[in-house]
Design a protein around this motif. Structure first.
Motif, PDB file in Angstrom:
ATOM      1  N   LEU A 110      16.947   5.979  32.926  1.00  0.00           N
ATOM      2  CA  LEU A 110      17.202   7.324  32.249  1.00  0.00           C
ATOM      3  C   LEU A 110      18.423   7.885  32.515  1.00  0.00           C
ATOM      4  N   ARG A 111      18.971   8.012  33.736  1.00  0.00           N
ATOM      5  CA  ARG A 111      20.022   8.503  34.032  1.00  0.00           C
ATOM      6  C   ARG A 111      21.200   7.830  33.310  1.00  0.00           C
ATOM      7  N   ASN A 112      21.167   6.634  33.466  1.00  0.00           N
ATOM      8  CA  ASN A 112      22.126   5.896  32.665  1.00  0.00           C
ATOM      9  C   ASN A 112      22.450   6.139  31.298  1.00  0.00           C
ATOM     10  N   SER A 113      21.140   6.125  30.418  1.00  0.00           N
ATOM     11  CA  SER A 113      20.985   6.284  29.064  1.00  0.00           C
ATOM     12  C   SER A 113      21.595   7.585  28.790  1.00  0.00           C
ATOM     13  N   LEU A 114      21.197   8.749  29.802  1.00  0.00           N
ATOM     14  CA  LEU A 114      21.679  10.201  29.239  1.00  0.00           C
ATOM     15  C   LEU A 114      23.127  10.155  29.583  1.00  0.00           C
ATOM     16  N   LEU A 115      23.741   9.374  30.409  1.00  0.00           N
ATOM     17  CA  LEU A 115      25.067   9.705  30.918  1.00  0.00           C
ATOM     18  C   LEU A 115      25.712   8.994  29.785  1.00  0.00           C
ATOM     19  N   VAL A 116      25.401   7.813  29.209  1.00  0.00           N
ATOM     20  CA  VAL A 116      26.380   7.218  28.148  1.00  0.00           C
ATOM     21  C   VAL A 116      26.144   8.100  27.073  1.00  0.00           C
ATOM     22  N   ALA A 117      24.902   8.579  26.604  1.00  0.00           N
ATOM     23  CA  ALA A 117      24.751   9.446  25.555  1.00  0.00           C
ATOM     24  C   ALA A 117      25.536  10.678  25.325  1.00  0.00           C
ATOM     25  N   LEU A 253      23.523  -4.786  26.226  1.00  0.00           N
ATOM     26  CA  LEU A 253      23.131  -6.150  26.497  1.00  0.00           C
ATOM     27  C   LEU A 253      24.506  -6.791  26.730  1.00  0.00           C
ATOM     28  N   VAL A 254      25.482  -6.657  25.799  1.00  0.00           N
ATOM     29  CA  VAL A 254      26.752  -7.440  26.086  1.00  0.00           C
ATOM     30  C   VAL A 254      27.482  -7.272  27.255  1.00  0.00           C
ATOM     31  N   PHE A 255      27.578  -5.650  27.227  1.00  0.00           N
ATOM     32  CA  PHE A 255      28.748  -5.309  28.191  1.00  0.00           C
ATOM     33  C   PHE A 255      28.408  -4.773  29.451  1.00  0.00           C
ATOM     34  N   LEU A 256      26.912  -4.888  29.859  1.00  0.00           N
ATOM     35  CA  LEU A 256      26.419  -4.562  31.240  1.00  0.00           C
ATOM     36  C   LEU A 256      26.165  -5.712  32.010  1.00  0.00           C
ATOM     37  N   ASN A 257      26.568  -5.884  33.234  1.00  0.00           N
ATOM     38  CA  ASN A 257      26.326  -7.071  34.208  1.00  0.00           C
ATOM     39  C   ASN A 257      25.060  -6.711  35.148  1.00  0.00           C
ATOM     40  N   HIS A 258      24.793  -5.475  35.630  1.00  0.00           N
ATOM     41  CA  HIS A 258      23.928  -5.554  36.644  1.00  0.00           C
ATOM     42  C   HIS A 258      22.805  -4.616  36.156  1.00  0.00           C
ATOM     43  N   GLN A 259      21.664  -4.963  36.868  1.00  0.00           N
ATOM     44  CA  GLN A 259      20.385  -4.146  36.541  1.00  0.00           C
ATOM     45  C   GLN A 259      20.273  -2.595  36.840  1.00  0.00           C
ATOM     46  N   GLU A 260      21.156  -2.289  37.844  1.00  0.00           N
ATOM     47  CA  GLU A 260      21.305  -1.097  38.183  1.00  0.00           C
ATOM     48  C   GLU A 260      21.895  -0.084  37.038  1.00  0.00           C
ATOM     49  N   GLN A 261      22.866  -1.067  36.255  1.00  0.00           N
ATOM     50  CA  GLN A 261      23.472   0.071  35.107  1.00  0.00           C
ATOM     51  C   GLN A 261      22.565  -0.022  33.894  1.00  0.00           C
ATOM     52  N   TYR A 262      21.491  -0.746  33.861  1.00  0.00           N
ATOM     53  CA  TYR A 262      20.480  -0.845  32.626  1.00  0.00           C
ATOM     54  C   TYR A 262      20.365   0.452  31.881  1.00  0.00           C
TER      55      TYR A 262
END
Lengths: 316, 290
Positions: A110-117, A253-262
């Motif tokens: 959720l935090r990652n999604s919010l950060l990107v958005a 899906l293409v640009f992220l590598n690690h599950q912590e960044q999902y």
């Protein structure tokens, strides 16, 4: 005379028939719309209802809408306090299981999604409004030709350039970071520029001419005249960008590598794949939580959305 | 307004120029170069000339995914154009609850692809999904929708028709722009309901039809997330789409050179089809004098 009367009579009866036909066709339209509304609502509503059930019920055939609970004395009646306390308990347990799942870190996604958005929304608002000013308030040779090119880029779908984009982000060393997901938004997006330009063109020129005479520079006009008057358009552009970033699946899906960044989208895809289709109630609870913010934004700002989409159709 | 020199405008449009160059033009140019290379991302690229393109021509899977994608694109965008016009026309009847239905039809366009995919996976589930449960209630034994070679692609087409809310809104705006007076004078001339639709509505909303047709064709030709998440391209590659093939080559099989050739071809074919639809469409589209 007779002929005229005949005509009158004929028209009057045609009017009655016409009215009956109109009432009939309005009822037909109403029925068709009710069916369409029902069909279009089913996938999301049903998903939500499944998210309230037990795992066993979620994977059982049947058309049961609400969860069912058993006690020693048989099935708990829908019209009892016991039913609704079990109902709330079960729903809360499902959503708590998603939030605290050991295989998917929901709060982190959720935090990652919010950060990107949020970074994408800020970027697109700043850059697209500047660019839109250049395409609406300044008159320069070749402007219309370049603007046509801007519109043409709107037609380029993400999937078509995803592999090529990977090459450039790799070159920049951005693969495995959030940058490919938000940095491009800081260099303006075609549809945002289009929407803002259309809006800027509706602002009377007398306002900025007056400001110019008072000694305002273009920057002054932009900041003091155009931006304050464009709040609805900026809100619409921000909303669209938020939804696009929040919903993006292919990019993460293409640009992220690690599950912590999902982001939440990748998290849900992964959660579903790991569960292999077993506890559907939890998958649906996860999915409901992912849809909810966008749905709430839509319900709060319906007019902005509707007008924004309608503007897009006017570019021909 | 006096004409400003280009140098005054340049700073304003610089963000777009950089973005266009860095995130669109450069990637496309780079992938043209890499399409002429054997490139696994792990080792340096090795120039192979047109080998990737030659391989394409003899790759049965390439032809398979191309056919699947074209079939899906044409069928689903064709159906979407008709269905969304029908829904928009019904909404204009202004019956009670129309606003609610408009919102319900629009909402799926906001639903993320992954959420849409899990919802539909559940609906299509052969054993406990809603569709087969409903069918069995009326005594029909439903197929294994996504698991059968005959039904998997039609199932994805149906799922695509769930997401036509933006077309509906574009049509609604166009329908509202049709002057009432035209309908009235057509009625007075004795033109019936179907005639009015055919001779008044259709010509006046034809620009919206062309716009929606082109947009939904472009988007349906890049179908990726639903088959990627729901069928993995199966069964027997019946739902394997072009974008999935590009993705798999680039990021799963490590064949970036081959993927670049595929992507380039996709760009060219999408562009060509768009231009064809626009050129053909223009002949039927009626633009009112502004």
């Amino acid at each position: 005379m007779n002929v005229e009367r005949g005509q009158d009579g004929h028209e009057a009866s045609a009017g009655r028939e016409g009215r009956a036909a109109r009432v009939g066709s309005r009822f037909g339209a109403w029925m068709s719309l009710a069916v369409i509304g029902f069909l279009y609502a089913v996938p999301l509503v049903w998903g939500f209802l499944v998210s309230l059930k037990t795992a066993g019920q979620a994977a059982a055939p049947g058309l049961g809408v609400l969860p069912r609970f058993e006690s020693e004395s048989g099935e708990v009646s829908l019209f009892s306090v016991a039913y609704w306390s079990r109902f709330i308990e079960q729903a809360a347990a499902n959503y708590r299981d998603v939030w605290t799942s050991p295989i998917a870190d929901f709060p982190l996604y959720l935090r990652n999604s919010l950060l990107v958005a949020v970074l994408s929304v800020l970027g697109t608002l700043v850059s697209s409004s500047i660019v839109a000013y250049g395409f609406s308030r300044l008159q320069w040779r070749g402007r219309d030709a370049v603007f046509t090119l801007v519109l043409a880029t709107m037609m380029v779908p993400q999937a078509v350039v995803i592999a090529p984009s990977y090459l450039i982000f790799r070159e920049l060393g951005w693969i495995g970071s959030f940058a490919p997901l938000w940095a491009p938004a800081w260099f303006s997006g075609a549809s945002s520029v289009f929407m803002l330009r259309q809006f800027f063109l509706t602002i009377p020129r007398e306002l900025d001419e007056a400001a110019r005479i008072d000694g305002c520079s273009h920057v002054g006009v932009f900041v003091r005249v155009i931006l304050p008057l464009s709040r609805p358009a900026l809100a619409a552009v921000g909303l669209f960008q938020f939804v696009a970033s929040w919903n993006d699946f292919l990019g993460p899906l293409v640009f992220l590598n690690h599950q912590e960044q999902y982001t939440l989208q990748l998290g849900l895809a992964n959660y579903y794949a790991q569960h292999g289709g077993t506890p559907w109630n939890l998958v649906m609870a996860f999915s409901t939580l992912v849809v909810l913010p966008v749905l709430l934004l839509f319900l709060l700002t319906r007019r902005l959305f509707v007008e924004g989409v309608a503007t897009q159709g006017l570019k021909e | 307004m006096k004409r400003s020199p280009f140098l005054v405008a340049l700073p304003w449009i610089t963000p777009w120029i950089i973005g266009f160059a860095a995130f669109l033009a450069a990637p496309i140019a780079m992938s043209l170069w890499y399409s002429l290379n054997d490139y696994s991302l792990l080792e340096p690229a090795a120039f192979v000339g047109l080998d990737n393109y030659k391989e394409l021509a003899g790759d049965p899977l390439f032809w398979r995914v191309t056919r699947n994608t074209l079939v899906y694109g044409l069928v689903s965008s064709g159906l979407a154009v008709v269905l969304s016009l029908l829904i928009a026309a019904l909404l204009e009847a202004r019956v009670r609850g129309a606003a609610l239905v408009r919102a319900i039809v629009f909402i799926p366009t906001l639903v993320p692809a992954v959420s849409g995919a899990v919802s539909w996976l559940w609906l299509f589930n052969p054993r406990f999904g809603l569709i087969n449960s409903a069918l069995s209630a009326v005594g029909v034994d439903g197929p294994d929708w996504l698991g059968s070679t005959a039904w998997a692609m039609p199932s994805l087409v149906v799922m695509g028709l769930w997401v036509i809310g933006s077309s509906v809104l574009v049509y609604s705006a166009a329908l509202r722009d049709v002057p009432r007076a035209l309908y009235e004078s057509a009625s007075i001339d004795g033109v019936g309901r179907i005639g009015r639709f055919r001779h008044v509505t259709l010509p006046l909303v034809s620009p919206a039809i062309l716009f929606n047709g082109v947009m939904s064709l472009i988007w349906s030709l890049q179908l990726f997330a639903p088959p990627h998440l729901m069928t993995r391209g199966g069964p027997e590659e019946t739902t394997y789409t072009y974008s999935m093939y590009v993705y798999n080559n680039a990021f799963i099989y490590g064949r970036m050179g081959y993927a670049s050739a595929l992507a380039w071809l996709q760009i060219l074919v999408t562009l060509a089809l768009t231009l064809i639809v626009l050129a053909v469409g223009r002949r039927f589209v009626y633009y009112r004098a502004a």
